[in-house]
Design a protein around this motif. Structure first.
Motif, mmCIF file in Angstrom:
data_model
loop_
_atom_site.group_PDB
_atom_site.id
_atom_site.type_symbol
_atom_site.label_atom_id
_atom_site.label_comp_id
_atom_site.label_asym_id
_atom_site.label_seq_id
_atom_site.Cartn_x
_atom_site.Cartn_y
_atom_site.Cartn_z
ATOM 1 N N ALA A 98 7.782 -10.104 -30.542
ATOM 2 C CA ALA A 98 9.197 -9.735 -30.609
ATOM 3 C C ALA A 98 9.481 -9.169 -31.988
ATOM 4 C CB ALA A 98 10.070 -10.962 -30.359
ATOM 5 N N VAL A 99 10.073 -7.984 -32.025
ATOM 6 C CA VAL A 99 10.445 -7.335 -33.282
ATOM 7 C C VAL A 99 11.964 -7.297 -33.356
ATOM 8 C CG1 VAL A 99 10.235 -5.261 -34.708
ATOM 9 C CG2 VAL A 99 8.376 -5.887 -33.132
ATOM 10 N N TRP A 100 12.525 -7.936 -34.390
ATOM 11 C CA TRP A 100 13.972 -7.889 -34.636
ATOM 12 C C TRP A 100 14.139 -7.248 -36.009
ATOM 13 C CZ3 TRP A 100 17.704 -12.699 -34.124
ATOM 14 C CH2 TRP A 100 19.029 -12.258 -34.252
ATOM 15 N N ARG A 155 8.672 -6.311 -43.979
ATOM 16 C CA ARG A 155 8.884 -5.550 -45.214
ATOM 17 C C ARG A 155 7.759 -5.771 -46.222
ATOM 18 N NH1 ARG A 155 14.928 -6.386 -45.269
ATOM 19 N NH2 ARG A 155 15.627 -4.864 -43.719
ATOM 20 N N GLU A 156 6.960 -6.807 -46.025
ATOM 21 C CA GLU A 156 5.817 -7.052 -46.895
ATOM 22 C C GLU A 156 4.515 -6.530 -46.292
ATOM 23 O OE1 GLU A 156 5.769 -11.230 -47.692
ATOM 24 O OE2 GLU A 156 7.415 -11.107 -49.149
ATOM 25 N N GLU A 157 4.634 -5.848 -45.166
ATOM 26 C CA GLU A 157 3.449 -5.345 -44.478
ATOM 27 C C GLU A 157 2.785 -4.234 -45.295
ATOM 28 O OE1 GLU A 157 0.844 -5.777 -41.313
ATOM 29 O OE2 GLU A 157 2.645 -6.939 -41.753
ATOM 30 N N THR A 158 1.467 -4.278 -45.424
ATOM 31 C CA THR A 158 0.706 -3.226 -46.095
ATOM 32 C C THR A 158 0.262 -2.208 -45.055
ATOM 33 O OG1 THR A 158 -0.077 -4.756 -47.784
ATOM 34 C CG2 THR A 158 -1.313 -2.713 -47.495
ATOM 35 N N LEU A 159 0.697 -0.979 -45.221
ATOM 36 C CA LEU A 159 0.331 0.066 -44.274
ATOM 37 C C LEU A 159 -1.097 0.525 -44.528
ATOM 38 C CD1 LEU A 159 3.618 2.164 -44.379
ATOM 39 C CD2 LEU A 159 2.795 0.809 -42.449
ATOM 40 N N PRO A 160 -1.778 1.047 -43.508
ATOM 41 C CA PRO A 160 -3.121 1.609 -43.721
ATOM 42 C C PRO A 160 -3.083 2.744 -44.744
ATOM 43 C CG PRO A 160 -2.673 1.326 -41.371
ATOM 44 C CD PRO A 160 -1.382 1.078 -42.078
ATOM 45 N N PRO A 161 -4.176 2.985 -45.418
ATOM 46 C CA PRO A 161 -4.215 4.057 -46.428
ATOM 47 C C PRO A 161 -3.767 5.403 -45.856
ATOM 48 C CG PRO A 161 -6.202 2.727 -46.546
ATOM 49 C CD PRO A 161 -5.456 2.267 -45.317
ATOM 50 N N LEU A 199 10.044 -10.027 -38.294
ATOM 51 C CA LEU A 199 11.421 -10.123 -38.777
ATOM 52 C C LEU A 199 11.524 -9.648 -40.221
ATOM 53 C CD1 LEU A 199 12.013 -13.768 -37.514
ATOM 54 C CD2 LEU A 199 12.927 -11.720 -36.431
ATOM 55 N N PRO A 200 12.736 -9.243 -40.653
ATOM 56 C CA PRO A 200 12.969 -8.976 -42.069
ATOM 57 C C PRO A 200 13.260 -10.291 -42.796
ATOM 58 C CG PRO A 200 14.956 -8.516 -40.857
ATOM 59 C CD PRO A 200 13.932 -8.947 -39.842
ATOM 60 N N PRO A 201 13.182 -10.312 -44.120
ATOM 61 C CA PRO A 201 13.347 -11.582 -44.840
ATOM 62 C C PRO A 201 14.708 -12.230 -44.626
ATOM 63 C CG PRO A 201 13.285 -9.706 -46.360
ATOM 64 C CD PRO A 201 12.852 -9.199 -45.024
ATOM 65 N N GLU A 202 15.770 -11.413 -44.472
ATOM 66 C CA GLU A 202 17.101 -12.012 -44.309
ATOM 67 C C GLU A 202 17.228 -12.782 -42.998
ATOM 68 O OE1 GLU A 202 17.606 -7.523 -43.333
ATOM 69 O OE2 GLU A 202 16.462 -8.786 -44.738
ATOM 70 N N LEU A 203 16.511 -12.342 -41.947
ATOM 71 C CA LEU A 203 16.542 -13.085 -40.687
ATOM 72 C C LEU A 203 15.561 -14.254 -40.705
ATOM 73 C CD1 LEU A 203 16.942 -10.196 -38.079
ATOM 74 C CD2 LEU A 203 18.644 -11.895 -38.762
ATOM 75 N N LEU A 204 14.459 -14.082 -41.394
ATOM 76 C CA LEU A 204 13.533 -15.214 -41.548
ATOM 77 C C LEU A 204 14.218 -16.382 -42.244
ATOM 78 C CD1 LEU A 204 10.193 -13.458 -42.520
ATOM 79 C CD2 LEU A 204 10.501 -15.090 -40.651
ATOM 80 N N GLY A 205 15.170 -16.076 -43.119
ATOM 81 C CA GLY A 205 15.906 -17.131 -43.806
ATOM 82 C C GLY A 205 16.934 -17.822 -42.941
ATOM 83 N N GLU A 206 17.337 -17.177 -41.825
ATOM 84 C CA GLU A 206 18.373 -17.746 -40.958
ATOM 85 C C GLU A 206 17.813 -18.385 -39.695
ATOM 86 O OE1 GLU A 206 21.665 -15.223 -40.005
ATOM 87 O OE2 GLU A 206 21.551 -14.155 -41.906
ATOM 88 N N LEU A 207 16.615 -17.983 -39.290
ATOM 89 C CA LEU A 207 16.076 -18.390 -38.000
ATOM 90 C C LEU A 207 14.825 -19.250 -38.180
ATOM 91 C CD1 LEU A 207 16.355 -14.860 -36.384
ATOM 92 C CD2 LEU A 207 17.782 -16.817 -35.777
ATOM 93 N N ALA A 208 14.561 -20.041 -37.182
ATOM 94 C CA ALA A 208 13.343 -20.860 -37.177
ATOM 95 C C ALA A 208 12.645 -20.679 -35.831
ATOM 96 C CB ALA A 208 13.690 -22.323 -37.419
ATOM 97 N N PRO A 209 12.007 -19.529 -35.632
ATOM 98 C CA PRO A 209 11.351 -19.282 -34.341
ATOM 99 C C PRO A 209 10.188 -20.242 -34.098
ATOM 100 C CG PRO A 209 11.513 -17.275 -35.684
ATOM 101 C CD PRO A 209 11.842 -18.424 -36.565
ATOM 102 N N ARG A 210 9.922 -20.511 -32.824
ATOM 103 C CA ARG A 210 8.733 -21.294 -32.487
ATOM 104 C C ARG A 210 7.464 -20.467 -32.698
ATOM 105 N NH1 ARG A 210 12.332 -23.241 -28.628
ATOM 106 N NH2 ARG A 210 11.882 -21.530 -27.209
#
Length: 426
Positions: free
Chosen positions: A179-181, A235-241, A217-228
């Protein structure tokens, strides 16, 4: 697609794209379908229903809808509109088309994407990465083809769905393995009634996930939610070269989210990423910051897909210089004060269109931003050009729904293009 659900009598509210897909998919199953439409049906739509042997009513919803085992409202039918409240009283289950499609389909894996903005681009990017990696995804949902129309072709294949709050609010068992939010900002308050209801509808994308699933999730939603589910901050994802160089921040966000989803679902692709050249075309979505042309040194940009304040803010920030902003339509009931700082900073003048003209006129007066009102797309484009200076961009990013004047945002964008063609050829 064999029908295995314990419902034989279905009422379908609305006969737009989703309602028509429901009828086309379900009528061959031998079910008793009843269609209820608020507007007057076209002759072609009546003929389609009659060809499938489907009973219907038009010009409003009546209690006939309640004579069913299951009610399926089309996206955009407000939850407060009768007879949906009465359905609960009579214990008639209500599922969105998304929930119904989920119950029927048998994909190899489901990736679902939601968010206030960026859903379509991210969904297309997930599909493009999977195709470039040699997989055969089926991309559907709010992005175009309804999910229900793909339940046969998706068997044993990855299913990538764009899902809206309208679709999620009537889900029960819907469970994407990934799930991508993307983000959350005020929107659709006219439909949901208040911000908490809108948030709760969006949050249903995570409600049935289990520990082995992924929530991107983005960090602001990670701070509000507690998914199972397991979580990733995209936003911290490293893209391929070599991926994503020079992208504006909002598109880089979409690409990072898509890559996070893909490598969560298919770790093998992270070891050998597909060529970026085969993925990049998915970043260019119609009516999303799409350059229409240049007239006497002034670029014209179509961002008709910018249907809320959050999207219009992102569009203005992506421009290199000032803008003359074409703004308005059917507003969403709130969230527009967030636009004030960037409008003051980047907008030389606004051209107001649609039924929300007086609403925005009051806001702009308070913000000290000049504006003019237009009666038609051509007048809007002509006024915008007259107010623009060299180095400016004329930007259609209305921050509103289009349904006051147009069929949808694409129709509005095409009207903008025709207006530009008339101006530039005159």
């Amino acid at each position: 697609m064999p029908w295995h659900l314990p419902y034989r009598r279905l009422s379908i509210l609305g006969f737009g794209q989703t309602g028509q897909a429901l009828v086309a998919t379900l009528a061959p199953q031998g079910l008793r379908l009843f269609v209820s439409e608020q507007r007057t049906l076209t002759q072609k739509e009546r003929a389609l229903l009659q060809a499938h042997g489907v009973q219907f009513e038009e010009g409003g919803h009546t209690d006939k809808v309640l004579d069913a085992d299951l009610i399926v409202p089309s996206p955009g039918v407000p939850p407060r509109r009768p007879p949906l409240p009465e359905a609960r009283i009579h214990h008639v289950p209500v599922w969105s088309e998304l929930e119904l499609a989920f119950r029927l389909a048998q994909p190899s894996l489901l990736v679902a994407v939601t968010g206030t903005n960026g859903k379509s681009t991210t969904t297309e990017l997930v599909g493009a990465i999977l195709r470039a990696g040699g997989l055969r995804p089926v991309v559907a949902g709010n992005i175009g083809k309804p999910a229900i129309a793909t339940t046969d072709e998706v068997r044993g294949r990855p299913w990538v769905l764009e899902v809206s709050s309208y679709q999620l609010e009537w889900t029960e068992e819907f469970r994407p393995q990934v799930a991508v939010w993307l983000n959350f900002a005020p929107d659709h308050l006219d439909h949901h009634g208040h911000l908490a209801a809108y948030f709760a509808a969006k949050a249903r994308i995570l409600a049935r996930q289990a520990e082995g699933d992924w929530a991107i999730l983005p960090p602001e939603l990670l701070g509000e939610l507690a998914p199972r589910a397991r979580t990733r901050n995209y936003r911290e994802e490293t893209l391929p070269p070599g991926w994503g160089k020079g992208l504006p921040p909002h598109l880089e966000d979409d690409l990072r989210a898509a890559w996070a989803a893909v490598r969560s679902a298919f770790p093998e692709l992270a070891r050998r990423p597909p060529p970026y050249a085969r993925v990049a075309p998915a970043l260019a979505q119609p009516h999303r910051m799409e350059k229409v042309g240049v007239w006497r040194g002034i670029p014209f940009v179509d961002d008709s897909k910018g249907t809320n304040a959050h999207a219009t803010i992102a569009a203005l920030r992506a421009l290199p210089g000032p803008a003359v902003l074409i703004l308005g339509g059917r507003h969403k009931g709130g969230g527009y004060q967030a636009m004030a700082p960037v409008v003051r900073e980047k907008v030389r003048a606004c051209i107001l269109i649609g039924e929300s003209q007086e609403f925005f006129a009051r806001l702009l007066e308070g913000w000290g931003v000049p504006f003019a009102m237009a009666r038609s797309p051509y007048q809007a484009v002509k006024l915008a050009y007259a107010k623009a200076r060299r180095g400016d961009t004329v930007l259609l990013s209305p921050a509103c729904a289009s349904f006051d004047q147009f069929r949808d945002y694409a129709h509005r964008g095409e009207a903008f293009r025709r207006a530009f063609a008339r101006l530039s050829q005159g």
